[in-house]
Scaffold this motif. Structure first.
Motif, mmCIF file in Angstrom:
data_model
loop_
_atom_site.group_PDB
_atom_site.id
_atom_site.type_symbol
_atom_site.label_atom_id
_atom_site.label_comp_id
_atom_site.label_asym_id
_atom_site.label_seq_id
_atom_site.Cartn_x
_atom_site.Cartn_y
_atom_site.Cartn_z
ATOM 1 N N SER A 134 31.984 35.362 46.527
ATOM 2 C CA SER A 134 32.928 34.633 45.394
ATOM 3 C C SER A 134 33.040 35.489 44.065
ATOM 4 O O SER A 134 33.969 35.286 43.394
ATOM 5 C CB SER A 134 32.260 33.328 44.810
ATOM 6 O OG SER A 134 32.190 32.157 45.746
ATOM 7 N N SER A 135 32.311 36.496 44.083
ATOM 8 C CA SER A 135 32.362 37.513 42.918
ATOM 9 C C SER A 135 31.770 38.819 43.152
ATOM 10 O O SER A 135 30.673 38.933 43.922
ATOM 11 C CB SER A 135 31.364 36.758 41.597
ATOM 12 O OG SER A 135 31.406 37.454 40.603
ATOM 13 N N ALA A 146 33.181 46.444 38.219
ATOM 14 C CA ALA A 146 34.489 47.172 37.985
ATOM 15 C C ALA A 146 35.405 45.822 37.956
ATOM 16 O O ALA A 146 35.268 44.864 38.539
ATOM 17 C CB ALA A 146 34.591 47.885 39.466
ATOM 18 N N VAL A 147 36.710 46.046 37.309
ATOM 19 C CA VAL A 147 37.898 45.385 37.403
ATOM 20 C C VAL A 147 38.699 46.030 38.350
ATOM 21 O O VAL A 147 38.926 47.169 38.195
ATOM 22 C CB VAL A 147 38.441 45.222 36.002
ATOM 23 C CG1 VAL A 147 39.726 44.617 35.918
ATOM 24 C CG2 VAL A 147 37.447 44.552 35.052
ATOM 25 N N ILE A 148 39.232 45.474 39.394
ATOM 26 C CA ILE A 148 40.041 45.949 40.466
ATOM 27 C C ILE A 148 41.310 46.237 39.889
ATOM 28 O O ILE A 148 42.031 45.460 39.169
ATOM 29 C CB ILE A 148 40.058 44.937 41.619
ATOM 30 C CG1 ILE A 148 38.826 45.137 42.414
ATOM 31 C CG2 ILE A 148 41.127 45.399 42.592
ATOM 32 C CD1 ILE A 148 38.577 44.348 43.489
ATOM 33 N N ALA A 149 42.068 47.519 40.142
ATOM 34 C CA ALA A 149 43.299 47.644 39.707
ATOM 35 C C ALA A 149 44.378 46.379 40.157
ATOM 36 O O ALA A 149 44.251 45.977 41.106
ATOM 37 C CB ALA A 149 43.715 49.101 40.437
ATOM 38 N N GLY A 150 44.988 46.404 39.147
ATOM 39 C CA GLY A 150 45.889 45.156 39.364
ATOM 40 C C GLY A 150 45.647 43.885 38.898
ATOM 41 O O GLY A 150 46.322 42.665 38.765
ATOM 42 N N THR A 151 44.301 43.813 38.448
ATOM 43 C CA THR A 151 43.702 42.757 37.902
ATOM 44 C C THR A 151 43.624 42.916 36.315
ATOM 45 O O THR A 151 43.227 44.142 35.904
ATOM 46 C CB THR A 151 42.785 41.935 38.426
ATOM 47 O OG1 THR A 151 41.364 42.726 38.419
ATOM 48 C CG2 THR A 151 42.964 41.687 40.067
ATOM 49 N N SER A 152 43.647 41.959 35.388
ATOM 50 C CA SER A 152 43.335 42.157 33.876
ATOM 51 C C SER A 152 41.705 42.019 33.746
ATOM 52 O O SER A 152 41.549 42.714 32.231
ATOM 53 C CB SER A 152 44.027 41.410 33.148
ATOM 54 O OG SER A 152 43.700 39.781 33.639
ATOM 55 N N ASP A 153 40.737 41.539 34.414
ATOM 56 C CA ASP A 153 39.402 41.261 34.015
ATOM 57 C C ASP A 153 38.599 40.830 35.028
ATOM 58 O O ASP A 153 39.348 40.737 36.351
ATOM 59 C CB ASP A 153 39.380 40.125 32.639
ATOM 60 C CG ASP A 153 40.286 38.814 33.225
ATOM 61 O OD1 ASP A 153 40.261 38.433 34.449
ATOM 62 O OD2 ASP A 153 40.570 37.882 32.479
ATOM 63 N N THR A 154 37.448 40.483 34.954
ATOM 64 C CA THR A 154 36.623 40.306 36.242
ATOM 65 C C THR A 154 36.784 39.016 36.880
ATOM 66 O O THR A 154 36.853 38.815 38.050
ATOM 67 C CB THR A 154 35.197 40.311 35.799
ATOM 68 O OG1 THR A 154 34.828 39.480 34.727
ATOM 69 C CG2 THR A 154 34.511 41.831 35.267
ATOM 70 N N ALA A 155 37.393 38.156 35.992
ATOM 71 C CA ALA A 155 37.788 36.874 36.504
ATOM 72 C C ALA A 155 38.958 36.787 37.449
ATOM 73 O O ALA A 155 38.928 36.223 38.484
ATOM 74 C CB ALA A 155 37.883 35.693 35.576
ATOM 75 N N GLY A 156 39.866 37.870 36.872
ATOM 76 C CA GLY A 156 40.806 38.023 38.006
ATOM 77 C C GLY A 156 40.628 38.770 39.139
ATOM 78 O O GLY A 156 41.208 38.494 40.268
ATOM 79 N N THR A 157 39.753 39.992 39.107
ATOM 80 C CA THR A 157 39.132 40.408 40.155
ATOM 81 C C THR A 157 38.465 39.564 41.117
ATOM 82 O O THR A 157 38.744 39.456 42.432
ATOM 83 C CB THR A 157 38.195 41.353 39.622
ATOM 84 O OG1 THR A 157 38.697 42.533 39.048
ATOM 85 C CG2 THR A 157 37.237 42.028 40.862
ATOM 86 N N ASP A 158 37.591 38.337 40.762
ATOM 87 C CA ASP A 158 37.060 37.661 41.545
ATOM 88 C C ASP A 158 38.115 36.665 42.082
ATOM 89 O O ASP A 158 38.089 36.131 43.594
ATOM 90 C CB ASP A 158 36.067 36.687 40.846
ATOM 91 C CG ASP A 158 34.660 37.699 40.410
ATOM 92 O OD1 ASP A 158 34.563 38.963 41.074
ATOM 93 O OD2 ASP A 158 34.168 37.232 39.591
ATOM 94 N N ARG A 159 38.988 36.213 41.512
ATOM 95 C CA ARG A 159 39.832 35.413 42.061
ATOM 96 C C ARG A 159 40.750 36.192 43.107
ATOM 97 O O ARG A 159 40.812 35.685 44.332
ATOM 98 C CB ARG A 159 40.972 34.851 41.077
ATOM 99 C CG ARG A 159 41.932 33.864 41.565
ATOM 100 C CD ARG A 159 42.553 33.138 40.214
ATOM 101 N NE ARG A 159 43.249 34.063 39.303
ATOM 102 C CZ ARG A 159 42.730 34.286 38.281
ATOM 103 N NH1 ARG A 159 41.486 33.798 37.815
ATOM 104 N NH2 ARG A 159 43.260 35.142 37.291
ATOM 105 N N LEU A 160 40.979 37.523 43.041
ATOM 106 C CA LEU A 160 41.938 38.133 44.087
ATOM 107 C C LEU A 160 40.914 38.202 45.293
ATOM 108 O O LEU A 160 41.219 38.041 46.418
ATOM 109 C CB LEU A 160 42.106 39.405 43.366
ATOM 110 C CG LEU A 160 42.796 40.401 44.361
ATOM 111 C CD1 LEU A 160 44.293 40.207 44.660
ATOM 112 C CD2 LEU A 160 42.770 41.774 43.822
ATOM 113 N N LEU A 161 39.560 38.448 44.963
ATOM 114 C CA LEU A 161 38.718 38.742 46.171
ATOM 115 C C LEU A 161 38.835 37.471 47.244
ATOM 116 O O LEU A 161 38.775 37.428 48.191
ATOM 117 C CB LEU A 161 37.316 39.243 45.764
ATOM 118 C CG LEU A 161 37.226 40.582 45.285
ATOM 119 C CD1 LEU A 161 36.140 41.070 44.691
ATOM 120 C CD2 LEU A 161 37.669 41.741 46.408
#
Length: 395
Positions: A171-172, A179-194
């Motif tokens: 989930s995270s 890391a914050v994945i390219a194309g996302t603005s923060d760690t919450a966005g990274t986790d949501r993308l994953l």
């Protein structure tokens, strides 16, 4: 296909039961055997004692030997959803190994699809902290999902595995990288993308494996953080919980397993009795072993399996509690006003206190400890602890 209590309902009729009610049996045993190659004696013992065994992809001979010794044992191949790897064994020089711990080989991705490596906002590939040469992949990429599914399903069918244990359905990313994945603005966005990417990969691979008559059991991590995730991701052949019975606050607090919606969803899955709950408790003490087994017993079903383990996963385990022979649950798990849980079995009784405070319990009459000592009419159960008692021998 497993029999179930599935039914057809109409406004004018009662439900039509299509199969027997599943028996809520005490937890079976299983082996997450990915830490080392199994010895011959381990394979023999596994065939006698375990309902499910998970092995690395290159252990095809061990898998076939297990099937020969006990055709009822489900033998799953370990495959990682989220990474590719270039440590020795996963690669041989500048080539990928024949049998991979992942769906996609490192060199294949490097040469043909470098865009499948996830990158951070600086364009750098993301290597998992604590796991050298494990590289985060773009699990949300449809082409990656399709390639992973095609390769894994073909291998499972070709080699004769019963299915797949898909690791790192998480989930995270924070447990592996900040890391914050390219194309996302923060760690919450990274986790949501994953999470959304893994939702898609699970569905694609689960549908394909199911069509091929094979199992998919993902290792669903941190599902207590996202209501509904355990139910959604266990919908094929079940799911694995690698930190079952885990204590919070650095080992001093409540049991995390019972927080959030996860335990409720696991209880619902167990009640249906159609799919596997594969539970692991990392144990360093008798208390942790006791808590893990008793908590699993609260989820008793035909397909609830539990094991204690250490993080190396090099050795098979057998707990003294698995020799308790609790039998079949004769009631649902009960949550008491104190926050403790209890459940009666045909040959015993279990209690779990997931709270921060001791609770007083009144066990049923006629019980003894596993050492044969009589159980008092009332007992105080410490915080984050459990009790496993059995019926006294008949005179």
């Amino acid at each position: 296909m497993l029999l179930s209590t599935a039914c057809s309902v109409s406004a004018a009729s009662d439900p039509i039961v299509t199969g027997p009610v599943p028996k809520p049996l005490a937890p079976c045993a299983w082996w997450y055997g990915i830490g080392d190659s199994p010895a011959a004696w381990e394979i023999r013992e596994a065939a006698k004692h375990y309902d499910v065994v998970v092995l690395n992809a290159w252990e095809t001979s061990a898998m076939r030997r297990l099937h020969d010794l006990n055709p009822k044992v489900k033998v799953l191949v370990y495959k990682d959803f989220s990474s590719t790897r270039n440590y020795a064994g996963a690669v041989e020089g500048d080539r990928d190994s024949k049998y991979l711990p992942t769906g996609i080989g490192y060199h294949a991705a490097q040469q043909q699809h470098p865009d499948w490596f996830a990158t951070d906002t600086n364009g750098k590939r993301i290597e998992w902290a604590g796991y050298p040469k494990h590289w985060q992949m773009t699990v949300w990429n449809k082409a990656y999902q399709e390639a992973w599914t095609k390769a894994v399903v073909a291998e499972v069918v070709r080699e004769g595995w019963d299915g797949v244990l898909a690791d790192n359905d998480f989930s995270s990313l924070r447990y592996y990288s900040p890391a914050v994945i390219a194309g996302t603005s923060d760690t919450a966005g990274t986790d949501r993308l994953l999470r959304e990417g893994l939702d898609g990969l699970l569905q694609l691979s689960g549908d394909a494996l199911e069509k091929a008559g094979k199992m998919l059991v993902p290792n669903v991590s941190e599902s207590q953080l996202t209501p509904g995730r355990w139910s959604a991701h266990s919908r094929y052949s079940g799911a694995m919980e690698e930190n079952f019975g885990l204590r919070g606050d650095n080992g001093a607090g409540e049991l995390i397993t019972f927080k959030g919606n996860q335990f409720k969803e696991q209880r619902a899955q167990a009640a249906l009795g159609e799919s596997w709950l594969l539970l692991i408790t990392h144990t360093k003490s008798d208390q942790e072993e006791r808590v893990g087994y008793a908590s699993a017993a609260l989820l008793a079903s035909p397909h609830t399996c539990w094991t204690q383990a250490d993080p190396s996963y090099k050795s098979p385990y057998w707990s003294i509690y698995q020799d308790a022979r609790l039998g079949e649950a004769v009631e649902a798990a009960n949550r008491l006003p104190s926050g403790a849980w209890t459940r009666r079995f045909s040959n015993g009784w279990v209690a779990v206190n997931p709270t921060k405070a001791a609770v007083r319990l009144t066990p049923p009459a006629g019980l003894v400890t596993l050492r044969g000592e009589p159980v008092a009419p009332e007992t105080d159960l410490p915080p984050a602890d459990a009790a496993v008692y059995v019926n006294a021998p008949k005179k």
